[in-house]
Design an enzyme around this catalytic site. Structure first.
Site, PDB file in Angstrom:
ATOM      1  N   GLU A 143       0.831  -1.204   0.000  1.00 53.98           N
ATOM      2  CA  GLU A 143       0.000   0.000   0.000  1.00 53.98           C
ATOM      3  C   GLU A 143       0.873   1.266   0.000  1.00 53.98           C
ATOM      4  OE1 GLU A 143      -3.091  -0.034   2.997  1.00 53.98           O
ATOM      5  OE2 GLU A 143      -3.281  -2.189   2.874  1.00 53.98           O
ATOM      6  N   TYR A 266     -15.952  -2.417   9.865  1.00 55.40           N
ATOM      7  CA  TYR A 266     -15.627  -1.356  10.809  1.00 55.40           C
ATOM      8  C   TYR A 266     -16.136  -0.040  10.241  1.00 55.40           C
ATOM      9  CZ  TYR A 266     -11.841  -0.078   7.611  1.00 55.40           C
ATOM     10  OH  TYR A 266     -11.132   0.312   6.503  1.00 55.40           O
ATOM     11  N   TRP A 355     -12.534  -7.012   5.771  1.00 54.08           N
ATOM     12  CA  TRP A 355     -11.542  -6.670   6.785  1.00 54.08           C
ATOM     13  C   TRP A 355     -12.327  -6.181   7.998  1.00 54.08           C
ATOM     14  CZ3 TRP A 355      -6.370  -7.143   7.553  1.00 54.08           C
ATOM     15  CH2 TRP A 355      -5.860  -6.507   8.708  1.00 54.08           C
TER      16      TRP A 355
END
Length: 374
Positions: A143, A266, A355
């Site tokens: 990333e 999340y 995730w």
């Protein structure tokens, strides 16, 4: 066999192995992927692997001096038994060792990819680690490649990695390891393009990180949907969305069947300036709880319950949000997750990934995603 024929035969076998493997992957069931990482304080043995086809063990490290892939001594016990543990509940689940992640230093990946010898060290050590720890594949989470040189070297790296995997499978007689890339939400990283043909040829599929579009640390002055599937026509909106990214990837030539849509378990919490103005793009003043404002889904459910927070699903952007007092949280709930997986299904994407699995609440999001695939 004469040397010329021997080399030609070996090359032909390598190509046939690659074609067979990619045919197998492309015609397999839809991918229901999930990441687990030790920082979640969620035991591997507690993962409901029956709801997943692929589980990613995150993260292995990249040594900044040797360019070898390593597993820290603190993670080694859980990583070495990861596959054995999750297959107790689901013997057919595939496991992958994920390398890098958002906390890793992208300059180390850049330096590694810049030289052929370093790339070979990285590749060889990754294969050795995957085999010795009984993983079915490897996942690279760089990333992100942030220069044109990085993008070129990224192409070299994954091309060489694929060749090494084919050769290793042929020489060992074992099934070829899967190779996956966790990639930017778009094929265009701030005017830099991934080398698409290399991505297509090298990876079995790519995990498209279609989230973190907004957060209180980088958009502190207004609330926003952190992982909007569609952009909202609003003056404050940045027009970024999961759908826009997927369309960019497909428009660049990427087969839809190799794109796996990222879904976050999340959200992010903002502090409202006025508790009466609590919709999307209403005024805010940074993070509600300090830090980056991130909260796992189970934490959000707890907040809603304890504070009797008002919750809303916005079908236009495909995002949920809740608020109580001056706290406002943008996240994905059951309706958003189901709608995103339905989008992946309708657009013939390869699947979805999340995730992270440890942030779910009694597996309600994972179950909603699995049900939507049917």
């Amino acid at each position: 066999m004469p040397m010329a024929y021997s080399k030609s035969f070996s090359f032909l076998i390598s190509i046939l192995l690659f074609i067979f493997h990619n045919f197998h992957v492309s015609t397999a069931q839809k991918i229901k992927g999930g990441y687990w990482f030790p920082g979640s304080s969620f035991a591997v043995s507690d993962i409901n692997s029956t709801l997943y086809t692929h589980l990613f063990c995150a993260f292995a490290d990249l040594n900044a001096s040797t360019y070898q892939v390593t597993i820290s001594s603190s993670n080694a016990p859980q990583f070495s038994t990861f596959t054995q543990t999750v297959q107790k509940k689901n013997p057919s689940v595939k496991t992958l060792l994920s390398i890098g992640g958002g906390a890793s230093n992208p300059s180390t990946f850049s330096a590694m990819a810049s030289q052929a010898g370093r790339r070979k060290t990285f590749i060889d050590s990754s294969i050795q680690l995957a085999r010795s720890n009984n993983f079915h594949g490897l996942d690279m989470d760089w990333e992100y490649p942030s220069t044109s040189t990085d993008m070129t070297n990224y192409g070299f790296l994954i091309r060489e990695w694929r060749t090494a995997l084919v050769n290793e499978a042929r020489n060992s007689g074992k099934q070829i390891l899967l190779l996956v890339g966790a990639v930017f939400y778009s094929s265009n990283y701030y005017s830099l393009n991934y080398t698409i043909q290399d991505v297509i040829n090298a990876f079995d599929f790519v995990n498209v990180m279609a989230y973190d579009f907004y957060g209180p640390n980088w958009y502190p002055n207004f609330t926003a949907p952190p992982a909007a599937l569609y952009a909202l026509n609003h003056p404050a909106a940045n027009r970024v969305s999961g759908d826009m990214g997927i369309r960019d990837w497909i428009g660049s030539g990427m087969p839809a069947s190799k794109l796996v849509l990222g879904v976050p378990f999340y959200g992010y919490a903002w502090r409202l300036l006025n508790s009466n103005n609590r919709g999307l793009f209403d005024r805010a003043n940074g993070s509600a709880f300090g830090g980056d404002g991130s909260m796992g889904y189970s934490q959000i459910r707890e907040f809603v319950s304890q504070n009797r927070a008002a919750c809303t699903f916005n079908s236009t952007v495909v995002s949920d949000y809740c608020s109580s007092g001056t706290t406002w949280i943008g996240y994905d709930d059951v309706q958003s997750v189901s709608a995103k997986v339905a989008y992946a299904k309708t657009n013939n994407l390869g699947g979805h990934f999340v995730w992270h699995v440890g942030a779910d609440y009694n597996w309600v999001l994972s179950q909603a995603a699995s049900r939507t695939w049917g």
